[in-house]
Motif scaffolding. Structure first.
Motif, PDB file in Angstrom:
ATOM      1  N   ARG A  16     -76.593 -93.771  49.364  1.00  0.00           N
ATOM      2  CA  ARG A  16     -75.493 -94.645  49.797  1.00  0.00           C
ATOM      3  C   ARG A  16     -75.958 -95.611  50.893  1.00  0.00           C
ATOM      4  N   GLU A  19     -78.029 -98.288  49.220  1.00  0.00           N
ATOM      5  CA  GLU A  19     -77.150 -99.199  48.477  1.00  0.00           C
ATOM      6  C   GLU A  19     -76.447-100.172  49.428  1.00  0.00           C
ATOM      7  N   THR A  20     -76.043 -99.676  50.594  1.00  0.00           N
ATOM      8  CA  THR A  20     -75.403-100.539  51.596  1.00  0.00           C
ATOM      9  C   THR A  20     -76.388-101.584  52.100  1.00  0.00           C
ATOM     10  N   LEU A  22     -79.003-102.770  50.509  1.00  0.00           N
ATOM     11  CA  LEU A  22     -79.225-103.711  49.411  1.00  0.00           C
ATOM     12  C   LEU A  22     -78.047-104.672  49.295  1.00  0.00           C
ATOM     13  N   ASP A  23     -76.832-104.169  49.400  1.00  0.00           N
ATOM     14  CA  ASP A  23     -75.637-105.011  49.306  1.00  0.00           C
ATOM     15  C   ASP A  23     -75.597-106.037  50.433  1.00  0.00           C
ATOM     16  N   ARG A  24     -76.057-105.684  51.629  1.00  0.00           N
ATOM     17  CA  ARG A  24     -76.078-106.607  52.766  1.00  0.00           C
ATOM     18  C   ARG A  24     -77.096-107.725  52.595  1.00  0.00           C
ATOM     19  N   SER A  25     -78.081-107.537  51.740  1.00  0.00           N
ATOM     20  CA  SER A  25     -79.113-108.560  51.544  1.00  0.00           C
ATOM     21  C   SER A  25     -78.724-109.597  50.483  1.00  0.00           C
ATOM     22  N   VAL A  26     -77.589-109.393  49.817  1.00  0.00           N
ATOM     23  CA  VAL A  26     -77.118-110.330  48.790  1.00  0.00           C
ATOM     24  C   VAL A  26     -76.322-111.444  49.468  1.00  0.00           C
ATOM     25  N   ARG A  28     -73.561-114.250  49.349  1.00  0.00           N
ATOM     26  CA  ARG A  28     -72.351-114.539  48.582  1.00  0.00           C
ATOM     27  C   ARG A  28     -71.669-115.766  49.161  1.00  0.00           C
TER      28      ARG A  28
END
Length: 181
Positions: A16, A19-20, A22-26, A28
């Motif tokens: 988890r 995943e967090t 990785l999500d912060r590096s996207v 948007r």
């Protein structure tokens, strides 16, 4: 059994956390928009202060296409939102685009868009007006400099109020301007 559950929970928590991260590096977009400029490329280091103050990516709305018009504070009293307005491309053939008043930015600010003309004052403060192009696709590019003329109405001082502008979602004008999106 409790030890076995704990042994499973630790790797799940690590997954988890990854995943967090990785999500912060996207990256948007805050809204549906068109990418107008990118100052960072894949694999390039980009800190929070990168991009020279303009950001790493410039986004814009191209429909409807807006134009930000700078009106000298000394002429601001003559502005009439009901006055007919046109934006004119600089240089070459005279091409006029009808524009419609949207709103006034309610503060007078120092002029930032310089045209380079010899008669231009650089210590000027301006009232910014937002107009939109009446045509759906006027053939004006974001950042393109335009001259904007607004009818001031009848009476003393009537005539055309010059403005500079730039457009393509957003533009500027007060004698000169640019299209923006």
């Amino acid at each position: 059994l409790a030890i076995a559950r704990a042994d499973v929970q630790v790797p799940e928590a690590e997954v988890r956390a990854l995943e967090t991260d990785l999500d912060r590096s996207v990256v948007r977009a805050p809204s549906d928009a068109t990418i107008l400029r990118v100052t960072a490329r894949a694999g390039q280091f980009a800190s929070a202060s990168s991009g020279g103050g303009d950001g790493l990516v410039t986004l814009g709305q191209l429909s409807p296409l807006h134009i930000r018009v700078d009106v000298d504070e000394l002429d601001a009293w003559r502005f009439d939102p009901a006055g007919r307005a046109v934006a004119v491309l600089r240089g070459g053939k005279r091409v006029e685009f009808p524009i419609a008043y949207v709103r006034t930015v309610p503060v007078v600010i120092p002029k930032r868009t310089l045209t380079g003309e010899n008669s231009e004052r650089i210590d000027t403060r301006v009232l910014q007006l937002i107009y939109r192009f009446v045509q759906d696709e006027p053939g004006v590019l974001p950042g393109q400099v335009l001259d904007v003329y607004v009818e001031t109405g009848a009476g003393a001082g009537s005539g055309a109020l010059p403005g500079a502008a730039s457009g393509a979602g957003a533009a500027q004008g007060s004698g000169a301007g640019a299209a923006g999106g």
